[in-house]
Design an enzyme around this catalytic site. Structure first.
Site, mmCIF file in Angstrom:
data_model
loop_
_atom_site.group_PDB
_atom_site.id
_atom_site.type_symbol
_atom_site.label_atom_id
_atom_site.label_comp_id
_atom_site.label_asym_id
_atom_site.label_seq_id
_atom_site.Cartn_x
_atom_site.Cartn_y
_atom_site.Cartn_z
ATOM 1 N N ASP A 171 1.422 -1.008 -0.177
ATOM 2 C CA ASP A 171 -0.087 0.221 0.260
ATOM 3 C C ASP A 171 1.049 1.443 0.338
ATOM 4 O OD1 ASP A 171 -1.477 2.699 1.442
ATOM 5 O OD2 ASP A 171 -2.618 1.111 1.263
ATOM 6 N N HIS A 172 1.290 1.951 -1.530
ATOM 7 C CA HIS A 172 2.319 2.500 -0.774
ATOM 8 C C HIS A 172 2.308 3.649 -0.418
ATOM 9 C CE1 HIS A 172 -0.491 4.837 -3.761
ATOM 10 N NE2 HIS A 172 0.430 6.476 -3.988
ATOM 11 N N HIS A 234 -6.005 2.398 1.412
ATOM 12 C CA HIS A 234 -5.377 4.134 1.646
ATOM 13 C C HIS A 234 -5.660 4.813 3.076
ATOM 14 C CE1 HIS A 234 -2.921 2.840 -1.774
ATOM 15 N NE2 HIS A 234 -3.832 3.671 -2.600
HETATM 16 C C1 BG6 Z 1 -3.873 5.009 -6.507
HETATM 17 C C2 BG6 Z 1 -4.840 5.138 -6.891
HETATM 18 O O1 BG6 Z 1 -3.654 3.879 -4.925
HETATM 19 O O2 BG6 Z 1 -3.462 6.014 -5.781
HETATM 20 C C3 BG6 Z 1 -5.112 6.457 -7.575
HETATM 21 O O3 BG6 Z 1 -4.641 3.852 -7.526
HETATM 22 C C4 BG6 Z 1 -4.594 7.121 -7.130
HETATM 23 O O4 BG6 Z 1 -6.204 6.853 -8.445
HETATM 24 C C5 BG6 Z 1 -3.250 7.385 -6.393
HETATM 25 O O5 BG6 Z 1 -4.763 8.453 -7.844
HETATM 26 C C6 BG6 Z 1 -2.880 8.123 -5.635
HETATM 27 O O6 BG6 Z 1 -1.323 8.195 -5.270
HETATM 28 P P1 BG6 Z 1 -0.713 9.168 -4.146
HETATM 29 O O7 BG6 Z 1 0.654 9.031 -3.680
HETATM 30 O O8 BG6 Z 1 -0.672 10.438 -5.617
HETATM 31 O O9 BG6 Z 1 -1.409 10.132 -3.351
#
Ligand code: BG6
Length: 481
Positions: A171-172, A234
Site C-alpha cells: 500500500d504505497h 490507503h
Molecule cells: C492509487 C490510486 O492507489 O493512488 C489512484 O489507484 C490515485 O487512483 C493514487 O491517484 C494516489 O496516489 P498518490 O501517491 O499520488 O496520492
C-alpha cells in the site's frame, strides 16, 4: 547481500512510471545494496540493450530533477536485464528459475506489477516451478481483490505457495515519509500519547483529495470507484496508524497485530448507517486552476450513464475504550479543489475559557502531500494589552526542509524494504481481508440503491452532503473551519 529483483510486467505502466524511477533514486542515493540485478520480464521479444534504450526513453517523462543524466543512466543500466516471458507457460517459469540459479543471489524479490487478475495464476506457476524457496519474496501491488471473496481467493493461492513472511502486499501510502513520521510522533515521543484519546480529541479527519481526474484510466476506474481505490486501502491504513495502540516492539507483526485490532473495532455499517454516514459523489464539468475540465461521464472509456463514485466521505467510529464516541471522518475524491492529503487531529476546546474572544481548539495537522510535514495549531497572546483576544499561531515542521537530503520516496522506501525483508510497511492478509469485510456493506447497499452518486462540480470540495455529514456532529472539515 546480493539480490535479484524481478519485475513481472516489465514493460507496463507501473514499472516505468513508478518502480524504475524509484529504483533509480535508490541507486543514485547509494541505497541499493551492492551486487544486485534488476530483471524485467514481459511478453515482447527484445534484448537487454533494446529494453535499456526503451526505458531510457521513458525516463524522459520523469520529473526533471529525478531524471538521470546519460552517464548515470549508463551505470544504472548495467543492472538491468530483460527476458521474454509468457506468464501462462510453465516452461517459461522453469527458464526463469534457471536464469536465477545462474547467479544464486541471497535474496530474490518477485514483483508482480501485472494486472491483479493474473496474481493467482502467476503464484501457482511459481509454486509449481519451485520458485518459492525461503529466500524468495513476492510483492503484490494493489488492487488486491474486488471484494472480500476475491481478496480471500488471492490470499488463499498466495498462502498455498508462499508463507506470510514471504508475501509483501504494497500500500504505497505506508511508504510515504509522513506516515513513518506519524509512528515516530506517536511512539518516539512522550508528548502526544497521553492526549491521544477520547478525553482530549474531539474528532479526526483523513482527507485524500486529488485535483486530477481519472485521465485515461476510465475503464479501470469505472470498475473500481473511490471506495475500493482509496478508502479500502490507503485511507483505512492511515486510520489504523492513527488509532492503533502502542505496539510492544517495532517488529512487523507486533505493529500489524495492533492495526488489525483497529480494523476489527471499526463500527460495522448497517444499511441505515450507509444512508446516513456515507456520501458518494461523481464529478461534473467544472474548472481546476481556472481551466475548464470535463465531467466524469465525458472522460474517455467511461461508459455512458455510469454511476461509479469518484468521491466518498464517511463517518465512522473505533469502538474501544480509547476512542469510544470520537468521530473519524474519511474523505477522498478526484477533481477536488486541491491536491491535498492530510490527517487532522482536532483536540477538544479548553474546559473553562478565561480569555475573551474565540475559544479555538488546538489541532495537529499531519501533512502527507503536496508538502510533507506537521503543523500544531495553538492559541497565543501577542502581548498587546490586557484584554487582548488570543491569536491562532502554528508551529510548523517542514520535513522536506528539516531533512532535505535524506528524504526517500514511497516506492523507493518500499522497494528497499522488500529487498531487505522488512515487512513493517506491508499489509498482512488478515488486515486486508478485514478492510474488505468492513467496506462490503457499503458496496452492497449502493448496489441496491437506485439514487446513485451525488453530483459535484470539478474544482469543489465534493457534494454539500459531505459538509452536512460533519456539521451534524457540530464540526466542520478543515478547510471550512
Ligand atoms: C492509487 C490510486 O492507489 O493512488 C489512484 O489507484 C490515485 O487512483 C493514487 O491517484 C494516489 O496516489 P498518490 O501517491 O499520488 O496520492
Amino acid at each position: 547481500m546480493s539480490f535479484d529483483l524481478v519485475f513481472f510486467g516489465g514493460t507496463g505502466d507501473l514499472t516505468w512510471r513508478k518502480l524504475m524511477p524509484a529504483l533509480f533514486q535508490a541507486f543514485r542515493h547509494g541505497k541499493l545494496p551492492p551486487g544486485g540485478r534488476i530483471l524485467a520480464v514481459a511478453r515482447d521479444e527484445q534484448t537487454d540493450d533494446k529494453y535499456r534504450a526503451w526505458l531510457k526513453d521513458r525516463f524522459q517523462e520523469v520529473e526533471g530533477p529525478k531524471r538521470p543524466s546519460d552517464e548515470e543512466f549508463a551505470r544504472f543500466a548495467e543492472l538491468l536485464h530483460y527476458r521474454r516471458m509468457d506468464l501462462s507457460q510453465p516452461e517459461h517459469y522453469a527458464r526463469l528459475k534457471e536464469w536465477l540459479a545462474e547467479r544464486n543471489a541471497d535474496t530474490v524479490v518477485l514483483y508482480l506489477a501485472t494486472s491483479p487478475h493474473l496474481f493467482p495464476q502467476i503464484c501457482e506457476q511459481l509454486g509449481q516451478a519451485g520458485l518459492n524457496a525461503p529466500h524468495i519474496r513476492v510483492v503484490l501491488e494493489k488492487p488486491l481483490g474486488h471484494d472480500l471473496a476475491s481478496a480471500q481467493e488471492i490470499n488463499r493461492v498466495v498462502r498455498s505457495v508462499f508463507s506470510e513472511r514471504q508475501a509483501f502486499r504494497i500500500d504505497h501510502y505506508l511508504g510515504k515519509p509522513s506516515v513513518q513520521n506519524l509512528m515516530a510522533l506517536r511512539f518516539g515521543n512522550a508528548l502526544f500519547e497521553p492526549l491521544w484519546r477520547r478525553e482530549s480529541i474531539a474528532n479526526i479527519q483523513i482527507t485524500l483529495a486529488e485535483g486530477i481526474g481519472v485521465g485515461t484510466r476510465g475503464d479501470f476506474y469505472d470498475r473500481t470507484g473511490a471506495l475500493r481505490d482509496m478508502i479500502q486501502n490507503h485511507a483505512l491504513q492511515l486510520l489504523t496508524m492513527i488509532a492503533m495502540e502502542p505496539p510492544s516492539t517495532s517488529d512487523a507483526d507486533a505493529i500489524r497485530d495492533e492495526k488489525l485490532k483497529v480494523l476489527r473495532s471499526l463500527k460495522p455499517f448497517t444499511e441505515g448507517d450507509v444512508q446516513r454516514d456515507v456520501v458518494r459523489g461523481q464529478y461534473k464539468a467544472g474548472s481546476i486552476d481556472g481551466k475548464p475540465v470535463p465531467g466524469y461521464l465525458e472522460e474517455v472509456k467511461v461508459p455512458p450513464g455510469s454511476r461509479c463514485e469518484t468521491f466518498v466521505a464517511l463517518r465512522t467510529e473505533v469502538q474501544n475504550w480509547r476512542w469510544a464516541g470520537v468521530p473519524f471522518y474519511l474523505r477522498t475524491g478526484k477533481r477536488l479543489a486541491a491536491r491535498n492529503a492530510e490527517i487532522v487531529v482536532n483536540f477538544r476546546p479548553v474546559p473553562h475559557p478565561i480569555f475573551p474572544g474565540a475559544n479555538q481548539a488546538n489541532k495537529l495537522v499531519i501533512k502527507l502531500q503536496p508538502e510533507d510535514g506537521l503543523e500544531l495549531h495553538l492559541l497565543a497572546a501577542k502581548g498587546t494589552g490586557q484584554s487582548e483576544t488570543l491569536s491562532p499561531v502554528s508551529l510548523d515542521l517542514d520535513f522536506d526542509k528539516a531533512f532535505p537530503t535524506e528524504r526517500v520516496g514511497a516506492y523507493e522506501r518500499l522497494l528497499l524494504d522488500a529487498i531487505a525483508g522488512r515487512l513493517n510497511l506491508f499489509v498482512r492478509s488478515d488486515e486486508q481481508e478485514q478492510a474488505w469485510r468492513w467496506v462490503e456493506p457499503v458496496l452492497d447497499t449502493w448496489a441496491r440503491d437506485t439514487t446513485g452518486p451525488r453530483p459535484y462540480a470539478a474544482g469543489s470540495w465534493g457534494p454539500p452532503a459531505a459538509s452536512a455529514l460533519v456539521a451534524r456532529d457540530g464540526f466542520a472539515w478543515d478547510e471550512e473551519q
